[in-house]
Scaffold this active site. Structure first.
Site, PDB file in Angstrom:
ATOM      1  N   GLN A  54     -48.056 -13.390  69.086  1.00  0.00           N
ATOM      2  CA  GLN A  54     -47.697 -13.572  70.488  1.00  0.00           C
ATOM      3  C   GLN A  54     -48.058 -12.360  71.311  1.00  0.00           C
ATOM      4  OE1 GLN A  54     -43.116 -12.420  70.616  1.00  0.00           O
ATOM      5  NE2 GLN A  54     -43.442 -14.087  69.187  1.00  0.00           N
ATOM      6  N   HIS A  94     -46.743 -10.686  75.404  1.00  0.00           N
ATOM      7  CA  HIS A  94     -45.858 -10.900  76.541  1.00  0.00           C
ATOM      8  C   HIS A  94     -46.585 -10.444  77.798  1.00  0.00           C
ATOM      9  CE1 HIS A  94     -42.916 -11.600  73.484  1.00  0.00           C
ATOM     10  NE2 HIS A  94     -43.179 -10.414  72.969  1.00  0.00           N
ATOM     11  N   GLU A 142     -41.506  -4.530  74.337  1.00  0.00           N
ATOM     12  CA  GLU A 142     -40.590  -4.523  73.188  1.00  0.00           C
ATOM     13  C   GLU A 142     -40.751  -3.221  72.429  1.00  0.00           C
ATOM     14  OE1 GLU A 142     -40.787  -9.199  71.948  1.00  0.00           O
ATOM     15  OE2 GLU A 142     -42.078  -7.838  70.846  1.00  0.00           O
ATOM     16  N   HIS A 181     -49.123  -9.312  68.872  1.00  0.00           N
ATOM     17  CA  HIS A 181     -48.339  -8.785  67.747  1.00  0.00           C
ATOM     18  C   HIS A 181     -47.648  -9.916  66.999  1.00  0.00           C
ATOM     19  CE1 HIS A 181     -45.694  -8.874  71.298  1.00  0.00           C
ATOM     20  NE2 HIS A 181     -44.733  -9.226  70.456  1.00  0.00           N
ATOM     21  N   ARG A 193     -47.799 -17.695  73.044  1.00  0.00           N
ATOM     22  CA  ARG A 193     -48.025 -17.771  71.599  1.00  0.00           C
ATOM     23  C   ARG A 193     -49.471 -18.128  71.291  1.00  0.00           C
ATOM     24  NH1 ARG A 193     -42.918 -19.746  72.363  1.00  0.00           N
ATOM     25  NH2 ARG A 193     -41.306 -18.538  71.276  1.00  0.00           N
TER      26      ARG A 193
HETATM   27 ZN    ZN Z   1     -42.866 -10.148  70.914  1.00  0.00          ZN
END
Ligand code: ZN
Length: 437
Positions: free
Chosen positions: A128, A130, A155, A286, A305
């Site tokens: 995925q 972001h 993240e 990642h 995704r």
């Molecule tokens: Zn993630």
């Protein structure tokens, strides 16, 4: 003041089964009356500590917090359990500070700008990325059902056990070497001039072409390629397998013939050691593979995704959003300051929404409990989680002591000095998530 909270546990198919993992243990600890037999088959994936609307943390309104909340609030909720955001929004002048309120993600709500988590990963999560802020806003406007908010979601992951993950594209020459080592991939990408991967000027555009080929190929072609990759690897001596070659079998075991198995060969593969961390910036691909870790993310739900998932793969968005940066990525051990009885490690996310601190008192320190003290200034709304041993946290100004033990979780009010201490024979480790300075 620290307020004990109960975080929520998320059950996903990739989580660890049963109560031997941290998330399972937390669930057992916070549901002491439940039938333990029922926990044995549950996949415990994530513990969430925060105000995420999908699953906010819970707070029991006890006498201890009476003087911190309005009389009306106390009267209405005394003895009851409320959502953390409800407690914050009704008592904002105490629960938040000006800096937090002025952040645009908070926007007058009772929401924290970050979500603090433990992950217990048993099988691979989807590949995925972001979106950055700008793209998140656009996606949310166009597809509000898929992209549920307009915020970015950087993240940070900090390993608690060995933690296997794929993160960002590898360097061009590394990818090129992998393609040459796996003839099925050479054949799969035959229409791309892959030698350009080794050319700094051309590696980004070449990588994008490669990703386009992955997502424009039919399922049949992808399955054929995966099968050839695996049979080639099987023909090699197992002791010569690379991490990614080993991983290909594991990914195939969970997501048969998935496009993510091919995609994985383009990414850095890491086995983080406990204490090592990675920051996953916007638009970087990642996937988490295995192990237990602390994770802190900016409050958002936006995930694009691209494989290793039965869920919707938005490959068109993914192809356009990725940075294709092939700069070297290295795990960080954070910045450590050594103190007399403990270590204080700061993991900077590089984003204003959050940083994570870790404070470790090893078991072997000398002195007595009164001497083994370390003070931490909590400037902003924070979450505290004990990950090892036990100790004491004292808020002298408020004249309160807390006995803190393994997997206890607290919300810490801003503008307080907390004194951490423990008995010399005990180890004591806490993580504190807070807003970046
Ligand atoms: Zn993630």
């Amino acid at each position: 003041l620290m307020i004990p909270i109960t975080g929520s546990t998320q059950k996903y198919h990739w989580g660890k089964v049963g109560v031997d993992c941290l998330v399972g243990m937390y669930s057992k600890k916070t549901h002491p009356d439940s039938d333990i037999e029922l926990f044995k088959n549950i996949h415990f994936a994530e513990l969430w500590m925060g105000t995420h609307p999908g699953s906010p943390s819970l707070v029991k309104i006890t006498e201890n917090i009476q003087k911190w909340v309005t009389p009306e609030f106390y009267e209405k909720h005394q003895g009851k359990t409320v959502h953390l955001d409800e407690l914050i929004i009704s008592n904002k002048s105490v629960m938040f500070n000006e800096k937090t309120e002025s952040m645009d993600v908070v926007k007058g709500s009772g929401s924290l700008p970050y979500l603090f988590k433990i992950l217990s990963v048993d099988s691979p999560l989807s590949i995925q990325a972001h979106p950055d802020k700008q793209l998140a806003e656009k996606l949310h406007e166009q597809f509000p059902d898929i992209y549920k908010d307009s915020n970015h979601k950087p993240e940070m992951v900090i390993a608690l056990t060995e933690f296997e993950c794929l993160c960002s594209f590898s360097e061009g020459k590394t990818i090129l070497k992998r393609l040459h080592n796996n003839p099925a991939l050479l054949e799969f990408f035959k229409d791309v001039n892959i030698e350009n991967l080794a050319d700094d000027e051309k590696s980004k555009e070449t990588l994008k072409e490669i990703v386009k080929v992955i997502y424009s190929s039919s399922d049949v072609l992808v399955a054929e390629c995966v099968e050839k990759i695996l049979s080639h690897i099987e023909s090699l001596d197992e002791k010569d397998w690379t991490i990614m070659q080993r991983l290909a079998f594991r990914l195939h075991e969970f997501y048969e013939n998935d496009v993510g198995i091919i995609f994985g060969f383009l990414l850095n593969d890491f086995v983080l050691q406990p204490g090592e961390s990675l920051v996953l910036g916007p638009n970087e691909p990642h996937a988490y593979i295995r192990g237990e870790a602390i994770e802190c993310v900016a409050a958002s739900d936006n995930v694009v995704r691209g494989g290793l998932t039965p869920k919707f793969k938005d490959s068109a968005t993914l192809i356009e959003m990725l940075t294709y940066s092939t700069e070297d990525v290295e795990p960080s051990k954070g910045t450590t300051s050594e103190h007399e009885f403990c270590k204080h490690i700061v993991y900077n996310s590089g984003f204003k929404e959050f940083n994570v601190h870790k404070i470790v008192f090893p078991a072997s320190a000398e002195g007595n409990a009164e001497e083994n003290v370390y003070s931490v200034n909590i400037q902003d709304p924070s979450m505290l989680l004990c990950t090892k041993g036990k100790g004491k946290v004292t808020d002298q100004a408020d004249a309160v002591d807390y006995e803190v033990e393994f997997l206890n979780t607290f919300y810490c009010l801003p503008g307080k000095e907390l004194k951490l201490s423990r008995h010399p024979e005990e180890e004591f480790e806490v993580f504190i998530a807070t807003i970046a300075e």
